[in-house]
Design a protein around this motif. Sequence first.
Motif, PDB file in Angstrom:
ATOM      1  N   TYR A   1       0.784  -1.091   0.036  1.00 57.47           N
ATOM      2  CA  TYR A   1       0.002   0.000  -0.024  1.00 57.47           C
ATOM      3  C   TYR A   1       0.713   1.322   0.064  1.00 57.47           C
ATOM      4  O   TYR A   1       1.607   1.428   0.940  1.00 57.47           O
ATOM      5  CB  TYR A   1      -0.772  -0.127   1.235  1.00 57.47           C
ATOM      6  N   ARG A   2       0.828   1.937  -0.947  1.00 51.87           N
ATOM      7  CA  ARG A   2       1.501   3.027  -1.280  1.00 51.87           C
ATOM      8  C   ARG A   2       0.958   4.377  -0.753  1.00 51.87           C
ATOM      9  O   ARG A   2      -0.230   4.654  -1.171  1.00 51.87           O
ATOM     10  CB  ARG A   2       2.197   3.350  -2.675  1.00 51.87           C
ATOM     11  N   VAL A   3       1.269   5.034   0.469  1.00 52.83           N
ATOM     12  CA  VAL A   3       0.575   6.079   1.105  1.00 52.83           C
ATOM     13  C   VAL A   3       1.226   7.523   0.418  1.00 52.83           C
ATOM     14  O   VAL A   3       2.619   7.461   0.249  1.00 52.83           O
ATOM     15  CB  VAL A   3       0.876   6.219   2.455  1.00 52.83           C
ATOM     16  N   GLU A   4       0.443   8.272   0.175  1.00 50.98           N
ATOM     17  CA  GLU A   4       0.839   9.565  -0.526  1.00 50.98           C
ATOM     18  C   GLU A   4       1.254  10.615   0.505  1.00 50.98           C
ATOM     19  O   GLU A   4       2.487  11.058   0.096  1.00 50.98           O
ATOM     20  CB  GLU A   4      -0.147  10.359  -1.457  1.00 50.98           C
ATOM     21  N   GLU A   5       0.795  10.604   1.553  1.00 54.41           N
ATOM     22  CA  GLU A   5       1.115  11.853   2.439  1.00 54.41           C
ATOM     23  C   GLU A   5       0.871  11.023   3.788  1.00 54.41           C
ATOM     24  O   GLU A   5      -0.164  10.700   4.290  1.00 54.41           O
ATOM     25  CB  GLU A   5       0.367  12.840   2.383  1.00 54.41           C
TER      26      GLU A   5
ATOM     27  N   GLY B   1      10.364   3.407   3.861  1.00 56.39           N
ATOM     28  CA  GLY B   1      10.532   4.647   3.144  1.00 56.39           C
ATOM     29  C   GLY B   1      10.312   5.792   3.924  1.00 56.39           C
ATOM     30  O   GLY B   1      10.540   7.115   3.477  1.00 56.39           O
ATOM     31  N   ALA B   2      10.167   5.731   5.352  1.00 55.15           N
ATOM     32  CA  ALA B   2       9.945   6.941   5.889  1.00 55.15           C
ATOM     33  C   ALA B   2      11.423   7.705   6.222  1.00 55.15           C
ATOM     34  O   ALA B   2      12.289   7.067   6.301  1.00 55.15           O
ATOM     35  CB  ALA B   2       9.407   6.541   7.355  1.00 55.15           C
ATOM     36  N   LYS B   3      11.296   8.899   6.208  1.00 52.48           N
ATOM     37  CA  LYS B   3      12.630   9.818   6.805  1.00 52.48           C
ATOM     38  C   LYS B   3      12.435  10.110   8.027  1.00 52.48           C
ATOM     39  O   LYS B   3      13.755  10.388   8.736  1.00 52.48           O
ATOM     40  CB  LYS B   3      12.850  10.999   5.731  1.00 52.48           C
TER      41      LYS B   3
ATOM     42  N   ALA C   1       1.581   7.418   8.977  1.00 53.99           N
ATOM     43  CA  ALA C   1       0.791   6.260   8.080  1.00 53.99           C
ATOM     44  C   ALA C   1       0.015   5.313   8.643  1.00 53.99           C
ATOM     45  O   ALA C   1      -1.044   4.811   8.266  1.00 53.99           O
ATOM     46  CB  ALA C   1       2.212   5.793   7.317  1.00 53.99           C
ATOM     47  N   VAL C   2       0.481   4.686   9.903  1.00 56.47           N
ATOM     48  CA  VAL C   2       0.022   3.817  10.759  1.00 56.47           C
ATOM     49  C   VAL C   2      -1.505   4.234  10.914  1.00 56.47           C
ATOM     50  O   VAL C   2      -2.509   3.570  10.935  1.00 56.47           O
ATOM     51  CB  VAL C   2       0.787   3.335  11.957  1.00 56.47           C
ATOM     52  N   VAL C   3      -1.523   5.440  11.595  1.00 54.17           N
ATOM     53  CA  VAL C   3      -3.095   5.913  12.033  1.00 54.17           C
ATOM     54  C   VAL C   3      -3.773   5.936  10.856  1.00 54.17           C
ATOM     55  O   VAL C   3      -5.011   5.913  11.085  1.00 54.17           O
ATOM     56  CB  VAL C   3      -2.620   7.319  12.838  1.00 54.17           C
ATOM     57  N   LYS C   4      -3.352   6.528   9.766  1.00 54.37           N
ATOM     58  CA  LYS C   4      -4.163   6.721   8.570  1.00 54.37           C
ATOM     59  C   LYS C   4      -4.646   5.420   8.191  1.00 54.37           C
ATOM     60  O   LYS C   4      -5.799   5.266   7.685  1.00 54.37           O
ATOM     61  CB  LYS C   4      -3.147   7.267   7.491  1.00 54.37           C
ATOM     62  N   VAL C   5      -3.858   4.350   7.830  1.00 52.95           N
ATOM     63  CA  VAL C   5      -4.348   3.036   7.493  1.00 52.95           C
ATOM     64  C   VAL C   5      -5.309   2.443   8.510  1.00 52.95           C
ATOM     65  O   VAL C   5      -6.338   1.868   7.998  1.00 52.95           O
ATOM     66  CB  VAL C   5      -2.866   1.990   7.123  1.00 52.95           C
TER      67      VAL C   5
END
Length: 184
Positions: A139-143, A160-162, A170-174
């Motif tokens: 799952y590619r998260v945009e933001e 991919g996180a910096k 991202a975790v909260v979003k998904v």
Amino acid sequence: MSEREKITIENIVASTSLAEHLDLSRIALALDGSEYEPEQFPGLIYRLQEPKTAVLIFRSGKVNCTGAKNLANVKLTIDTIIQKLKKAGIEVYDNPEIIVQNIVAVYDLEAKLNLTDIAMSLGLENVEYEPEQFPGLVYRVEEPKVVLLLFGSGKVVCTGAKEESEIEQAVVKVKKELQKVGLI
């Protein structure tokens, strides 16, 4: 327990520059236990036991650090390399800027996941799911711009996180997206 506390960082890859040019043959002699076989790989590999990390040192002066589980260990690794090189009489920068390239982390949604249903609900433009090729859903998260690998067990790998905060976002979003459609 907060979402941040449930995230386990597995690896941080960071880079820096220690000089304009480095003599890797000289460094190989100076760093006990280093691996340098230019016909196999253009960089010198040096592993530290504490913290358990590895660095790749290149002729260009660029250095990649991998294996750290937190940013303090990245800094400690780079500082250790600088001290060892200076002690061996090799000129390097004092306080180089360290840039995080990638953080890999693991999170557990604590629920079994039906990846086929998730693939349908998250929208095909951001999802890759081919169970014959790979057991997880990509799952590619945009933001923030990260990639989440979701597995049927409920485990999620974020890459991919910096910054650590991007993993949490991202975790909260998904999690919200999956709760919204009743899949967790």
